[in-house]
Design a protein around this motif. Sequence first.
Motif, PDB file in Angstrom:
ATOM      1  N   TYR A 289     -15.411  -0.955   7.560  1.00 50.80           N
ATOM      2  CA  TYR A 289     -14.244  -1.700   8.035  1.00 50.80           C
ATOM      3  C   TYR A 289     -13.870  -1.207   9.423  1.00 50.80           C
ATOM      4  O   TYR A 289     -13.746  -0.001   9.649  1.00 50.80           O
ATOM      5  CB  TYR A 289     -13.064  -1.500   7.086  1.00 50.80           C
TER       6      TYR A 289
ATOM      7  N   PHE B  58      -3.314   5.502   5.149  1.00 53.43           N
ATOM      8  CA  PHE B  58      -3.244   4.148   5.695  1.00 53.43           C
ATOM      9  C   PHE B  58      -1.841   3.774   6.155  1.00 53.43           C
ATOM     10  O   PHE B  58      -1.666   2.810   6.900  1.00 53.43           O
ATOM     11  CB  PHE B  58      -3.740   3.141   4.654  1.00 53.43           C
TER      12      PHE B  58
ATOM     13  N   ALA C 115       1.107   2.654  10.560  1.00 52.98           N
ATOM     14  CA  ALA C 115       0.702   1.338  10.083  1.00 52.98           C
ATOM     15  C   ALA C 115       1.302   0.221  10.926  1.00 52.98           C
ATOM     16  O   ALA C 115       0.700  -0.849  11.068  1.00 52.98           O
ATOM     17  CB  ALA C 115       1.113   1.167   8.621  1.00 52.98           C
TER      18      ALA C 115
ATOM     19  N   LEU D  13      -9.398   1.778  14.031  1.00 54.57           N
ATOM     20  CA  LEU D  13      -9.643   2.292  12.688  1.00 54.57           C
ATOM     21  C   LEU D  13     -11.075   1.979  12.281  1.00 54.57           C
ATOM     22  O   LEU D  13     -11.552   0.854  12.468  1.00 54.57           O
ATOM     23  CB  LEU D  13      -8.669   1.651  11.687  1.00 54.57           C
TER      24      LEU D  13
ATOM     25  N   THR E 211      -4.176  -3.021   4.692  1.00 54.06           N
ATOM     26  CA  THR E 211      -4.970  -1.840   4.351  1.00 54.06           C
ATOM     27  C   THR E 211      -5.340  -1.770   2.878  1.00 54.06           C
ATOM     28  O   THR E 211      -6.307  -1.091   2.510  1.00 54.06           O
ATOM     29  CB  THR E 211      -4.211  -0.555   4.729  1.00 54.06           C
TER      30      THR E 211
ATOM     31  N   ASP F 158       0.851  -1.182   0.000  1.00 49.11           N
ATOM     32  CA  ASP F 158       0.000   0.000   0.000  1.00 49.11           C
ATOM     33  C   ASP F 158       0.889   1.235   0.000  1.00 49.11           C
ATOM     34  O   ASP F 158       1.877   1.308   0.731  1.00 49.11           O
ATOM     35  CB  ASP F 158      -0.911  -0.007   1.228  1.00 49.11           C
TER      36      ASP F 158
ATOM     37  N   ARG G 285      -9.176   7.268  12.686  1.00 53.28           N
ATOM     38  CA  ARG G 285      -8.152   6.381  13.243  1.00 53.28           C
ATOM     39  C   ARG G 285      -7.667   6.990  14.551  1.00 53.28           C
ATOM     40  O   ARG G 285      -7.359   8.186  14.628  1.00 53.28           O
ATOM     41  CB  ARG G 285      -6.981   6.246  12.267  1.00 53.28           C
TER      42      ARG G 285
END
Length: 729
Positions: free
Chosen positions: A388, A320, A324, A372, A340, A315, A359
Amino acid sequence: MLPLLVGLLAQSPGAHPPSAASRAVATPPVIDGRLTDSAWQTASAITGFLQRELHEGEPITERTEVRILVDGEAIYIGAWLYDREAGGIVPGERVRDGDITKSDYFGVMFDTYHDRQNGFVFTTTPAGIEYDGQVVNEGEGGGIQLPGQTRATAGSLGGFNLNWDATWTVATSVDSAGWYAEFRIPFTTLRYGAAKTQAWGLNLVRSIRRKNEEAFWAFIPRQYSLMKISRAGTLEGVKVPSRHVLTATPYALLGAERNFIVDGEAHERSEFGGEVKLGVTQSLALDLTYNTDFAQVEVDEVRTNLTRFPLFFPDKRPFFLENAGIFSAGTPQAVDLFFTRRIGIDNVGRPVPIIGGGRLTGRLAGLTVGGLQIFTEGNDAGQEPMAYSVLRVGREFATRSRLGVIGVQRVATSESQNWNRVFGVDGRIGIGDPWTIDWWGATSAHAGPDTDAVAYSARIAYETTHWFNVARYIQVGSDFNPEVGFLNRPGGYRYYEGGLMWKQRFPSVPWIKEWIPHVNYRGYYRLNDFWQEGRLHIDVTEFNLANGGIVGPEVNIEHQGLEQPFAIAPGVTLPVGSYDYTSVGFDLTTNPSAKLSMVLRTDVGQFYDGTRRGGAVTLGARPSSALTATLQLEYNDVRLVEGDFIRSLVVTRFAYFFTPRVMFQTLVQYSNQAAVWAANARFSWLSTAGNGFFIVFNEGRAADGFFQLNEPQTRSLIVKYSRQFGRSG
């Protein structure tokens, strides 16, 4: 000899790490890279750097002094990097987060919670670039580098988040006595505890590229790097402010897109959105996003796939990637419990509009926490609107140990029975410096029946100056399915891995840095003991060269077990059966800091029931720090009983950097496997933390060759502007 012995004893394993103090000032220095402000003269110099490379434990060969200041708003680092041969300083590329190993560099690592496992890294080069990242678990992600994957695409496999872009400022200058670096890092960029005066973990690093020399303030043995936070020194008396962060980063976007396959008409885009960051406490930050867009992000690289299983693509989207590492769980690139890239991108790589979400990350009551929540729209390909949710809680302990839990959920907002959940627990046990034990277990669930939806793993690694050995076991149940995660193959298998590497130096041979003979076995077995895949990698002649290059042949003995026919190419299908074959490979990397460089990989030998000949070469040119270009060519000639085919790939990159924050970059790719030619051109004028003004053009065409273009498939032109407002330091 006596100074060397004293230095080694002072910073040998078990000895007390060094300490330094920051100096509080009322008037901060001007960040111009010259270090002439009077404020710097009031601070004590930090010296005593010791080499990690090339001559472990010896004092640095060039005079190096560092001073640290604070003013209640930010922390300042000044580095005097003297050099008796200033003409030999290698400035490197001007791109943010560029490959610093190709140049001289200076960096600082802050362990702001002093947990000796996690931290922030800020680095620059004589070209004045901003290179920053987050370290998690001392950079030991414990992931699996897949066969055929380059070192560059493998990355750190979960332990270092280079794509974290912070708000900070750096300036450099060069003269006949050396080069100088001046940092300003706002306290609002960092996260730390509640005390007004704190002690942080600290390490400093300097690299002198022409000598292939890397030295640290707190001594680091050569098997480790700056990310070995447990060996860092201490920065005493850091006076931090008690106020909180509040920033807003709106964006506006204009553009047009056209998909020639689905709709012949061009469609205009006119959008706005953005993000808000709120410091809930000094240790806890809330990020909110609305109508999230990543038009400025570079497109994925095209890759050749000769396997039955999906490739891993990282990603690259900034929202995101920030923090992370907090959400990392499982075995990166093999069994990621949360990935992600599953959010806002459908199964064939098309974007899905992100409505928004939030987040929450940081520290709370001694725990590392991450939450998140993201909502997405549907798309024309049948993707439903989704919600999500992720919750992650962990705790760091002494001796590099930790324990964590994670929960991940995907649910269709319009259909309550369309959901998937994953729950996992993981941990690490550090035994001294050499031994590390990682483990995790997880289960998945969905609206249908599950009979074997459990997965678990254990890994033990041993690393010293001369050895790196690893053993790992993974079992994935046949119904285990983390839909917001990543599996490098469907569930229902056991994985065994064992590896031995010996590292040997030759001080009498100046052009060789290290001989690293190694052997590794990886095997995949179905739960009914069917041998699905095996690979024995034997490399007893690989050398790391003193100039940064690599050379060495290798032998790979492989097994593939096909339980169903494998269509490896159009008109070429391998039947069910077992295939055993051997191939020879050769790697050559020349000096990466030279104006002209090359990375070569060749493979020749058996392949299933036939042969494969080919490889890849990347040619790089960097006539100055402002201009870089690379050409990657990949070619595989595969001849099988069932038929022959060729796989070719051409990738070109060009970049011109007007300044470290103003640049023009292009990426043009052709793959005969996909029969696609794709171009991406970006002009970026950055302000702070990756925000600024962007012009992005993309075009995709059907093609029979790099210069044989056919009908267009997609085309887009996007203009985007984003800016950060508020208390960011």
